[in-house]
Design an enzyme around this catalytic site. Structure first.
Site, PDB file in Angstrom:
ATOM      1  N   ASP A 141       0.813  -1.222   0.000  1.00 23.41           N
ATOM      2  CA  ASP A 141       0.000   0.000   0.000  1.00 23.41           C
ATOM      3  C   ASP A 141       0.847   1.272   0.000  1.00 23.41           C
ATOM      4  O   ASP A 141       1.884   1.349   0.657  1.00 23.41           O
ATOM      5  CB  ASP A 141      -0.899   0.024   1.242  1.00 23.41           C
ATOM      6  CG  ASP A 141      -1.808  -1.201   1.308  1.00 23.41           C
ATOM      7  OD1 ASP A 141      -2.195  -1.707   0.248  1.00 23.41           O
ATOM      8  OD2 ASP A 141      -2.104  -1.639   2.436  1.00 23.41           O
ATOM      9  N   ARG A 184     -10.378  -1.076   7.579  1.00 24.92           N
ATOM     10  CA  ARG A 184      -8.917  -0.939   7.489  1.00 24.92           C
ATOM     11  C   ARG A 184      -8.467   0.401   8.057  1.00 24.92           C
ATOM     12  O   ARG A 184      -8.981   1.447   7.682  1.00 24.92           O
ATOM     13  CB  ARG A 184      -8.491  -1.045   6.025  1.00 24.92           C
ATOM     14  CG  ARG A 184      -6.998  -1.193   5.860  1.00 24.92           C
ATOM     15  CD  ARG A 184      -6.631  -1.351   4.407  1.00 24.92           C
ATOM     16  NE  ARG A 184      -5.975  -0.143   3.945  1.00 24.92           N
ATOM     17  CZ  ARG A 184      -5.374  -0.027   2.762  1.00 24.92           C
ATOM     18  NH1 ARG A 184      -5.361  -1.043   1.920  1.00 24.92           N
ATOM     19  NH2 ARG A 184      -4.797   1.092   2.412  1.00 24.92           N
TER      20      ARG A 184
HETATM   21  C1  SIN Z   1      -6.224  -4.512   0.906  1.00 22.91           C
HETATM   22  O1  SIN Z   1      -5.498  -4.630  -0.074  1.00 22.91           O
HETATM   23  O2  SIN Z   1      -6.064  -3.622   1.729  1.00 22.91           O
HETATM   24  C2  SIN Z   1      -7.347  -5.500   1.113  1.00 22.91           C
HETATM   25  C3  SIN Z   1      -6.913  -6.757   1.771  1.00 22.91           C
HETATM   26  C4  SIN Z   1      -8.075  -7.673   2.009  1.00 22.91           C
HETATM   27  O3  SIN Z   1      -9.226  -7.274   1.803  1.00 22.91           O
HETATM   28  O4  SIN Z   1      -7.852  -8.803   2.423  1.00 22.91           O
END
Ligand code: SIN
Length: 290
Positions: A105, A276
């Site tokens: 990310d 998240r």
């Molecule tokens: C993400 O890439 O942040 C998503 C990961 C997930 O949904 O398991």
């Protein structure tokens, strides 16, 4: 083999990356000693997982804040009441999911986010697992010749093609438009060493990104792509990965500098809802072997 810290235990999910931690109940409170061991496990395994955590959004935020300052994602839709919590959601009637390609990310930022604290609120009856890969293992397995070249190189990362006006979710190719947006904010470009010295472990890690790396510094895109593709395929080898099967109440805390991840999109017809919270990171320096 299980690692017994003083107050927690870590059971590895694979030899290369990831461990499930026991001995922690976030809602009941975590002592400073437990948290410092949790942080050590995070450094040791690259991604750690907790099970059966019953958390309110406020408890999720308070736990995330112990890891560092929160980095609010510019492009994901936030939950209605908590702007610092990004929704990673797929409805039963939707086809596209967020994060289905291998990536790490925010590498388009000058100081990319350290990692995320992802909490499973609703999971499909089967499927929806997340894969993680170790970028330490990816580096270690390269030939000495390729390591030597990559150690001198930097790569350009950008948010423009992924989240800007030309982004795939904005081009009607997918149904992600209700979950991603704010295309005008996609203006970030950053140069990072291809092999970083990990800010916490000091170890060398391959730092490229299938979603955001555009080219190597001083190389054209056409020159860069074959080597990028080689390195992405190299980094996703089975033996560098682990697979996490979510249950409601599971949490993953991953390190963007040590791992890549990929959210499997194999649960059409069922809903998956994750919350998240992303944590600010550090400057990334080049690794130099002594
Ligand atoms: C993400 O890439 O942040 C998503 C990961 C997930 O949904 O398991």
């Amino acid at each position: 083999m299980t690692t017994n810290y003083k107050t927690i235990q870590a059971r590895p999910l694979s030899p290369a990356v990831g461990a499930e931690i026991s001995g922690i109940d976030i809602a009941a409170g975590i002592s400073d000693e437990q948290f410092s061991e949790l942080r050590q496990a995070f450094v040791d395994y690259g991604v750690i997982f907790l099970r059966d955590q019953e958390l309110t959004p406020q408890q999720h935020i308070a736990f995330a804040e112990r890891w560092g300052n929160i980095n609010v994602n510019r492009f994901f839709k936030a939950t209605d009441d908590y702007p610092v919590i990004a929704e990673v959601r797929k409805e039963a009637d939707q086809k596209g999911n967020i994060g289905s390609a291998w990536h790490t990310d925010h590498s388009y930022d000058q100081r990319p986010a350290m990692g995320s604290v992802l909490y499973a609120r609703e999971v499909p009856s089967v499927g929806g697992d997340t894969l993680f890969a170790s970028m330490y293992a990816a580096y270690d397995a390269l030939s000495d010749g390729l390591k030597k070249m990559l150690l001198t190189m930097r790569a350009e990362h950008s948010s423009r093609h992924a989240f800007g006006d030309a982004a795939y979710f904005n081009a009607d190719l997918d149904d992600l438009g209700d979950r991603l947006g704010n295309t005008a904010a996609a203006t970030q470009d950053a140069l990072h060493p291809v092999i970083i010295r990990h800010p916490l472990s000091g170890r060398p890690a391959l730092y490229l990104n299938g979603d955001f790396t555009v080219r190597f510094e001083g190389w054209t895109k056409e020159e860069s792509q074959p080597l990028l593709d080689y390195l992405y395929n190299h980094a996703r080898q089975n033996e560098f990965t682990c697979r996490f099967n979510w249950r409601q109440g599971s949490i993953a805390i991953w390190d963007n500098r040590a791992t890549h991840h990929c959210a499997l999109n194999d649960y059409h017809g069922e809903r998956r809802l994750m919350h998240r919270i992303t944590i600010e990171g550090d400057d990334l320096g080049a690794y130099s072997p002594s």
